[in-house]
Design a protein around this motif. Structure first.
Motif, PDB file in Angstrom:
ATOM      1  N   HIS A  27       0.868  -1.204   0.000  1.00 13.91           N
ATOM      2  CA  HIS A  27       0.000   0.000   0.000  1.00 13.91           C
ATOM      3  C   HIS A  27       0.893   1.239   0.000  1.00 13.91           C
ATOM      4  O   HIS A  27       1.485   1.586   1.016  1.00 13.91           O
ATOM      5  N   HIS A  29       1.572   5.384  -1.689  1.00 21.07           N
ATOM      6  CA  HIS A  29       1.212   6.566  -2.490  1.00 21.07           C
ATOM      7  C   HIS A  29       2.480   7.162  -3.088  1.00 21.07           C
ATOM      8  O   HIS A  29       3.380   7.572  -2.354  1.00 21.07           O
ATOM      9  N   MET A  53      -1.137   3.272  -5.183  1.00 16.18           N
ATOM     10  CA  MET A  53      -2.511   3.776  -5.030  1.00 16.18           C
ATOM     11  C   MET A  53      -2.893   4.705  -6.187  1.00 16.18           C
ATOM     12  O   MET A  53      -2.040   5.444  -6.705  1.00 16.18           O
ATOM     13  N   LYS A 112      -9.223  -0.152  -6.029  1.00 14.37           N
ATOM     14  CA  LYS A 112      -9.290   0.482  -4.712  1.00 14.37           C
ATOM     15  C   LYS A 112     -10.636   1.161  -4.491  1.00 14.37           C
ATOM     16  O   LYS A 112     -11.077   1.967  -5.309  1.00 14.37           O
ATOM     17  N   TYR A 114     -12.443   3.843  -2.432  1.00 15.48           N
ATOM     18  CA  TYR A 114     -12.454   4.998  -1.529  1.00 15.48           C
ATOM     19  C   TYR A 114     -13.900   5.444  -1.372  1.00 15.48           C
ATOM     20  O   TYR A 114     -14.506   5.911  -2.348  1.00 15.48           O
ATOM     21  N   HIS A 187      -4.778  -0.594   5.789  1.00 12.65           N
ATOM     22  CA  HIS A 187      -4.341   0.174   6.974  1.00 12.65           C
ATOM     23  C   HIS A 187      -5.305   0.070   8.151  1.00 12.65           C
ATOM     24  O   HIS A 187      -5.887   1.056   8.587  1.00 12.65           O
ATOM     25  N   ASP A 260       1.287   2.654   3.503  1.00  9.54           N
ATOM     26  CA  ASP A 260       0.439   3.835   3.295  1.00  9.54           C
ATOM     27  C   ASP A 260       1.285   5.105   3.339  1.00  9.54           C
ATOM     28  O   ASP A 260       0.784   6.175   3.702  1.00  9.54           O
TER      29      ASP A 260
HETATM   30 ZN    ZN Z   1      -3.442   5.012   1.394  1.00 12.28          ZN
END
Ligand code: ZN
Ligand code: DOR
Length: 357
Positions: A27, A29, A53, A112, A114, A187, A260
């Motif tokens: 995970h 970014h 991501m 993913k 969100y 996470h 993350d």
């Molecule tokens: Zn994230």
């Protein structure tokens, strides 16, 4: 004499270095443009692969966008053997055809979710998971995992309860409606999430960040507001941190490494409305090693960092290795990032492990 021999035994017993199968970050970014170029080398130095991501602006919602993005990621890590594993950003309008194309592409490894408004760059996210049934059906068929940001966005729900309420309102019904869908609860931050994952079959796993293992919510308010400890899901109380430590320390294969790591410029973090995200890519594996050592579970680090993730995704484990030395390193106050400053986790502090070059 007795003291001397005890000292020698202690010296032998104290771990001075550990060699691990090269780990992956499940995970991450990386952003885009100059920020991507600044941060990607940190990850490539430690990890063989990372799940990248898709919450760019605009979001990576199509295979075409993912193809273009992966080229920019590869350019940012040129000269390394780092392999980006790409993801698609699920929206209310993601079609089954797009999912089929993603699966066929081979380099897109997951989709993913969100919830719209839940976190950084989530405005294009899902307003109602029921709108995604066709896409989810196809993912279930293809074996393409759904990666979940597990928080409700209902403003009436206390920010510290949003993960638990998400399990009850969204995740539990979703797992019932799609019994074959592979899901990574990303996470995780609570004992509720850890218990949920444990209760599910092998098709549900979870990533655990190093910051949620290191800190409880007090870290956001230590002597004043601490914007560099603000992330989403937000840090929780100590008993939840202990549950996460127990989950990873138990060596259960459902829990694997996902940092993350999320770069935001210093001025955007230290602001009247600071961004959510903690940057950990500069020393991620050393930070995890510090945590695992502190709980007496260093022997569990390799499987958590290098085995359980690929096993879950059905990918081969890496064959190379990295070595960590018990040698202190001082974390810089900041790194340059696209003409701005990036404040890493533990800026200005010292940690006991260092990645051997
Ligand atoms: Zn994230
Ligand atoms: O703290 C976070 N930062 N949580 C997320 O879910 C997104 C991430 C980011 O993109 O900055």
């Amino acid at each position: 004499m007795q003291n001397t021999s005890w000292y020698i035994i202690r010296l032998i017993m104290t771990t001075q270095s550990i060699t691990l199968t090269r780990p992956d970050d499940w995970h991450l970014h990386l952003r885009d443009g100059e920020i991507l170029n600044s941060v990607a080398p940190f990850t490539a130095k430690q990890f063989q692969r990372a799940i990248v991501m898709p919450n760019l602006k605009p979001a990576v919602t199509t295979v075409k966008q993912a193809v273009e993005y992966v080229d920019r990621v590869l350019a940012a890590v040129e000269g390394t053997d780092f392999e980006p594993l790409m993801t698609l950003y699920l929206t209310d309008n993601t079609s089954a055809d797009e999912i089929r194309a993603a699966h066929k592409s081979c380099f897109i490894k997951a989709v993913k979710l969100y919830p719209a408004g839940a976190t950084t760059n989530s405005d294009e996210g899902v307003t109602n998971i029921r709108k995604c049934d066709a896409a989810l059906e196809e993912m279930q068929r293809a074996g393409l995992p759904l990666l979940v940001h597990g928080e409700v966005t209902d403003p009436g729900i206390d920010v510290f309860d949003r993960e638990k309420v998400f399990i009850d309102r969204v995740l539990m019904p979703l797992t019932n409606r799609f019994p074959g869908l592979k899901i990574v609860f990303e996470h995780i931050t609570t004992s509720d999430a850890a218990d949920f994952v444990l209760d599910m079959g092998a098709r549900v796993g979870a990533t655990v960040t190093v910051h949620h293992l290191m800190y409880n919510r007090n870290a956001m308010f230590e002597g004043g507001m601490r914007p560099h400890h603000y992330c989403l899901p937000v840090l929780k109380r100590e008993r939840h941190r202990e549950a996460l430590l127990h989950a990873v320390g138990s060596g259960n294969p459902k829990f694997f490494l996902g940092t993350d790591s999320a770069p935001h410029a210093k001025n955007l973090k230290e602001s009247s409305c600071g961004c959510a995200g903690i940057f950990t890519a500069h020393a991620a594996i050393e930070l995890y090693a510090t945590v695992f050592e502190a709980i007496g579970a260093l022997d569990k680090l390799e499987a958590f960092a290098s085995f359980y993730g690929p096993d879950f995704y059905g990918l081969p484990r890496n064959t190379g290795t990295i070595t960590l030395e018990k040698k202190e390193q001082r974390i810089p106050e900041s790194y340059p990032m696209a003409g701005e400053q990036l404040v890493p986790l533990m800026a200005g502090q010292t940690i006991p492990w260092t990645l051997k070059a």
